[in-house]
Design a protein around this motif. Structure first.
Motif: not given
Length: 202
Positions: A119-124, A151-160
């Motif tokens: 999950i931490l690497t999904l941003k790649e 990590a999930l909150k950060e991805l959500e904030e980035e539009g995921v």
């Protein structure tokens, strides 16, 4: 004006949403309507479906049940695919399906560490990462004490788009513990898998 009411109590996911959708198709002249369900997951799913279809609605508690009330009238058609699911700018839509809170069937500690690193690497995946769906044991990743909550909150904030299975939350007694994402249902999950360009499943 006579308000139409759907009683969806006792219906398992995703039946309350499917019943609501059928009602909207069959009653295009309705202006005021409400849907009665008997659990919070179903209530959030129906409310989310109506909002995505363009309705203004409110969620009210009715004793131990829940009432979703809409007074905004019906659109000309119920969209099959939400606007957010349409492909934009030629990007791929990658959907990640998380069915457990760890990867693999071997060592439990190792499996949890692998899932955290995954999950931490999904941003790649960059802008191609479109949606993360948590279901079955995977809903534990979206609760308050989850090691990957930040990590999930950060991805959500980035539009995921982060979706969490409402039936699974209810099953594990975690409905009130959900701390990221939107509560979803099997109709949303199937539709998402159908329009995704690629599905990654663990």
């Amino acid at each position: 004006m006579n308000m139409k009411e759907l009683d969806c109590r006792g219906q398992a996911c995703p039946q309350p949403v499917l019943i609501t959708r059928s009602f909207l198709v069959d009653h295009k002249d309705a202006e005021d309507f409400r849907i009665l369900v008997d659990n919070r997951a179903a209530a959030e799913n129906v409310k989310r479906f109506l909002e995505n279809a363009g309705f203004g609605c409110v969620l009210e508690e009715a004793g131990t049940d829940f009432l979703i009330v809409s007074r905004s009238g019906l659109p000309e058609a119920v969209p099959e695919i939400r606007e957010s699911e349409k492909q934009e700018g030629g990007k791929r839509r990658i959907l990640v399906l998380l069915t457990a809170d760890r990867i693999g069937d071997g060592d439990v500690v190792l499996g949890a560490a692998l899932m955290k690193n995954f999950i931490l690497t999904l941003k790649e995946l960059g802008d191609d990462l479109w949606r993360i769906v948590c279901l079955n044991g995977g809903v534990r990743l979206a609760v308050k004490e989850s090691p990957v909550l930040t990590a999930l909150k950060e991805l959500e904030e980035e539009g995921v788009d982060v979706l969490v299975c409402g039936t699974c939350l209810e099953h594990y007694g975690l409905t009130e513990e959900k701390a990221v994402g939107s509560t979803t249902n099997m109709l949303d999950i199937v539709t998402g898998c159908g329009v995704a360009d690629k599905v990654i499943s663990f």
